[in-house]
Design an enzyme around this catalytic site. Structure first.
Site, PDB file in Angstrom:
ATOM      1  N   ARG A  64      -5.639 -25.490  10.273  1.00  0.00           N
ATOM      2  CA  ARG A  64      -5.499 -26.862  10.747  1.00  0.00           C
ATOM      3  C   ARG A  64      -5.638 -26.952  12.272  1.00  0.00           C
ATOM      4  O   ARG A  64      -6.261 -27.840  12.798  1.00  0.00           O
ATOM      5  CB  ARG A  64      -4.133 -27.428  10.325  1.00  0.00           C
ATOM      6  CG  ARG A  64      -4.290 -28.742   9.585  1.00  0.00           C
ATOM      7  CD  ARG A  64      -2.961 -29.247   9.073  1.00  0.00           C
ATOM      8  NE  ARG A  64      -2.360 -28.333   8.116  1.00  0.00           N
ATOM      9  CZ  ARG A  64      -1.045 -28.168   7.948  1.00  0.00           C
ATOM     10  NH1 ARG A  64      -0.193 -28.813   8.700  1.00  0.00           N
ATOM     11  NH2 ARG A  64      -0.584 -27.348   7.037  1.00  0.00           N
ATOM     12  N   GLY A  94       4.928 -22.578   6.147  1.00  0.00           N
ATOM     13  CA  GLY A  94       3.888 -22.147   5.195  1.00  0.00           C
ATOM     14  C   GLY A  94       4.071 -20.688   4.808  1.00  0.00           C
ATOM     15  O   GLY A  94       4.382 -19.868   5.663  1.00  0.00           O
ATOM     16  N   ARG A 118       9.937 -26.667   4.003  1.00  0.00           N
ATOM     17  CA  ARG A 118       9.991 -27.412   5.260  1.00  0.00           C
ATOM     18  C   ARG A 118      11.252 -28.267   5.164  1.00  0.00           C
ATOM     19  O   ARG A 118      11.574 -28.776   4.097  1.00  0.00           O
ATOM     20  CB  ARG A 118       8.725 -28.238   5.441  1.00  0.00           C
ATOM     21  CG  ARG A 118       7.499 -27.333   5.541  1.00  0.00           C
ATOM     22  CD  ARG A 118       6.287 -27.997   6.142  1.00  0.00           C
ATOM     23  NE  ARG A 118       5.373 -27.005   6.691  1.00  0.00           N
ATOM     24  CZ  ARG A 118       4.374 -26.416   6.002  1.00  0.00           C
ATOM     25  NH1 ARG A 118       4.153 -26.724   4.749  1.00  0.00           N
ATOM     26  NH2 ARG A 118       3.603 -25.532   6.581  1.00  0.00           N
ATOM     27  N   ASP A 138      -2.684 -18.310   9.765  1.00  0.00           N
ATOM     28  CA  ASP A 138      -3.596 -18.919  10.752  1.00  0.00           C
ATOM     29  C   ASP A 138      -3.774 -18.109  12.039  1.00  0.00           C
ATOM     30  O   ASP A 138      -4.687 -18.369  12.801  1.00  0.00           O
ATOM     31  CB  ASP A 138      -3.102 -20.321  11.134  1.00  0.00           C
ATOM     32  CG  ASP A 138      -3.259 -21.299   9.985  1.00  0.00           C
ATOM     33  OD1 ASP A 138      -4.093 -21.040   9.108  1.00  0.00           O
ATOM     34  OD2 ASP A 138      -2.544 -22.314   9.966  1.00  0.00           O
ATOM     35  N   ASP A 165       4.804 -21.194  14.108  1.00  0.00           N
ATOM     36  CA  ASP A 165       5.323 -21.733  15.376  1.00  0.00           C
ATOM     37  C   ASP A 165       6.338 -22.861  15.161  1.00  0.00           C
ATOM     38  O   ASP A 165       7.267 -23.004  15.950  1.00  0.00           O
ATOM     39  CB  ASP A 165       4.185 -22.155  16.317  1.00  0.00           C
ATOM     40  CG  ASP A 165       3.317 -23.265  15.742  1.00  0.00           C
ATOM     41  OD1 ASP A 165       3.345 -23.474  14.521  1.00  0.00           O
ATOM     42  OD2 ASP A 165       2.608 -23.920  16.526  1.00  0.00           O
ATOM     43  N   THR A 183       2.233 -16.081   9.376  1.00  0.00           N
ATOM     44  CA  THR A 183       1.316 -17.216   9.228  1.00  0.00           C
ATOM     45  C   THR A 183      -0.101 -16.710   9.024  1.00  0.00           C
ATOM     46  O   THR A 183      -0.530 -15.784   9.708  1.00  0.00           O
ATOM     47  CB  THR A 183       1.372 -18.165  10.453  1.00  0.00           C
ATOM     48  OG1 THR A 183       0.164 -18.941  10.493  1.00  0.00           O
ATOM     49  CG2 THR A 183       1.477 -17.427  11.766  1.00  0.00           C
TER      50      THR A 183
HETATM   51  P1  ADP Z   1       5.445 -23.252  10.333  1.00  0.00           P
HETATM   52  O1  ADP Z   1       6.621 -22.422  10.667  1.00  0.00           O
HETATM   53  O2  ADP Z   1       4.609 -22.648   9.251  1.00  0.00           O
HETATM   54  O3  ADP Z   1       4.664 -23.671  11.572  1.00  0.00           O
HETATM   55  P2  ADP Z   1       6.542 -25.993  10.123  1.00  0.00           P
HETATM   56  O4  ADP Z   1       5.859 -26.480  11.358  1.00  0.00           O
HETATM   57  O5  ADP Z   1       6.490 -26.861   8.931  1.00  0.00           O
HETATM   58  O6  ADP Z   1       5.996 -24.582   9.632  1.00  0.00           O
HETATM   59  O7  ADP Z   1       8.070 -25.724  10.511  1.00  0.00           O
HETATM   60  C1  ADP Z   1       8.976 -25.200   9.557  1.00  0.00           C
HETATM   61  C2  ADP Z   1      10.341 -25.821   9.721  1.00  0.00           C
HETATM   62  O8  ADP Z   1      10.882 -25.487  11.016  1.00  0.00           O
HETATM   63  C3  ADP Z   1      10.398 -27.335   9.684  1.00  0.00           C
HETATM   64  O9  ADP Z   1      10.377 -27.848   8.376  1.00  0.00           O
HETATM   65  C4  ADP Z   1      11.733 -27.611  10.361  1.00  0.00           C
HETATM   66  O10 ADP Z   1      12.799 -27.404   9.465  1.00  0.00           O
HETATM   67  C5  ADP Z   1      11.780 -26.518  11.434  1.00  0.00           C
HETATM   68  N1  ADP Z   1      11.365 -27.073  12.736  1.00  0.00           N
HETATM   69  C6  ADP Z   1      10.123 -27.218  13.216  1.00  0.00           C
HETATM   70  N2  ADP Z   1      10.115 -27.793  14.429  1.00  0.00           N
HETATM   71  C7  ADP Z   1      11.422 -28.026  14.728  1.00  0.00           C
HETATM   72  C8  ADP Z   1      12.110 -28.614  15.845  1.00  0.00           C
HETATM   73  N3  ADP Z   1      11.476 -29.073  16.933  1.00  0.00           N
HETATM   74  N4  ADP Z   1      13.456 -28.678  15.796  1.00  0.00           N
HETATM   75  C9  ADP Z   1      14.135 -28.201  14.734  1.00  0.00           C
HETATM   76  N5  ADP Z   1      13.549 -27.653  13.667  1.00  0.00           N
HETATM   77  C10 ADP Z   1      12.218 -27.564  13.647  1.00  0.00           C
END
Ligand code: ADP
Length: 327
Positions: free
Chosen positions: A176, A15, A76, A132, A107, A130
């Site tokens: 969220r 995000g 993502r 959040d 995270d 972030t």
């Molecule tokens: P944020 O960083 O805002 O929490 P996301 O949870 O959508 O956003 O995570 C961003 C991107 O990080 C995901 O689209 C994916 O490419 C990568 N990612 C997240 N979790 C994993 C994981 N367990 N293994 C590999 N890549 C991951």
């Protein structure tokens, strides 16, 4: 485990949040100050996989500190969740000799960085970008201050109309998994109730207090609901209250994506600049697989795997303050 770093890639992932540009600027300019080659990676991990990587100069980040969003775009990336995808991404870094990465994201992005660096020989430094504020190990995340100020400005406006019509407004803010935007904006706008994912809500207690307020003609009420509250959001809370108190004039307002956009606040620009600077210093000093935070106004380094496990705890006293001040 110190080793020389020569070429650093920077990306924004997950995000978006206001202040990401200020962080990119700080990373690129600090690297150039140290004589390193700096690379921008477009669209988060997707760009790493699809080879959308370009060299950045000091001037590549001119005139962006005040801009919301991210010039590197964000995405993502499902392919990065698979080993084959990460292998492809590493090959693109390797062919350019990129030997350090700065990941600005939440995270989920840190989880990706942690997996990536455990499989391939590349040190990763995270910066918490972030709105959040749902990451333990830092008092601030890049974007939270701007988002919460946007929410406060909007809620103040809603209060004017709530007041003019003697209405109950139920306002949904982002969050969220974390209630920080709700908690801070709710306290700052004098909300009567704040519903957050971290705390179970006794909705009947809210209904009773609204009924009691109705009796004593306190008709202007604001309830702030984090989108991830266990009740399901502002519409669900409103439906329940309307059923129990049909005479109460109730309206719902969902603030939505305005909370992500806009020019970053002074605070977000400053912390993004400090964190961005320390991300590059960290790579030079040989730190790896940590994210840079600020705790008690000092830089703080948390292993990426711990950042993803822990969440910040809500201070119970804050909830007590809400109750006392809104009575
Ligand atoms: P944020 O960083 O805002 O929490 P996301 O949870 O959508 O956003 O995570 C961003 C991107 O990080 C995901 O689209 C994916 O490419 C990568 N990612 C997240 N979790 C994993 C994981 N367990 N293994 C590999 N890549 C991951």
């Amino acid at each position: 485990m110190s080793r020389k770093v020569n070429k650093i890639g920077v990306l924004t992932s997950g995000g978006d949040s206001p202040g990401m540009n200020a962080a990119i600027r700080a990373v690129v300019r600090t690297g150039i100050f140290h004589g390193l080659e700096m690379y921008g990676i477009m669209h988060g991990y997707s760009g790493m996989l699809n080879d959308e990587i370009f060299q950045m100069e000091g001037k590549s980040v001119a005139n962006i500190i005040q801009r919301g969003g991210t010039i590197l775009k964000t995405a993502r990336c499902m392919e990065f969740m698979e080993y084959e995808g990460r292998k492809k991404a590493y090959a693109n870094l390797e062919k350019r000799g990129i030997d350090g990465l700065v990941i600005i994201g939440g995270d989920g992005s840190f989880r990706g960085a942690q997996v990536f660096s455990s499989e391939f020989d590349i040190p990763c430094i995270g910066l918490p970008g972030t709105i959040d504020k749902d990451i333990a190990g830092t008092d601030f995340t890049i974007g939270f201050d701007t988002a919460v100020n946007t929410a406060v400005e909007a809620i103040d406006k809603v209060r004017d109309t709530a007041d003019a019509h003697d209405r109950l407004f139920i306002i949904e803010v982002m969050g969220r998994d974390a209630g920080y935007i709700a908690l801070h904006s709710g306290i700052a706008t004098g909300a009567e109730n704040i519903l957050i994912p971290e705390k179970k809500t006794d909705i009947n207690e809210i209904v009773e207090s609204l009924a009691e307020k109705e009796k004593r003609k306190k008709l202007v009420n604001l309830i702030i609901v984090a989108e991830g509250d266990e009740f399901g959001g502002a519409n669900e809370v409103s439906a329940y209250i309307k059923e129990k108190l049909p005479k109460l004039e109730t309206r719902v307002c969902i603030l939505g994506h305005i909370q992500r956009g806009g020019s970053p606040s002074c605070m977000d620009r400053v912390i993004a600049s400090r964190m961005g600077y320390h991300a590059v210093e960290s790579l030079i000093e040989g730190r790896h697989n940590v994210f840079v935070g600020i705790l008690n106004n000092k830089m703080n380094y948390t292993p990426l795997n711990e950042a993803v496990k822990k969440k910040q705890r809500i201070n119970e006293e804050w909830m007590k303050i809400v109750k006392i001040l809104a009575s």
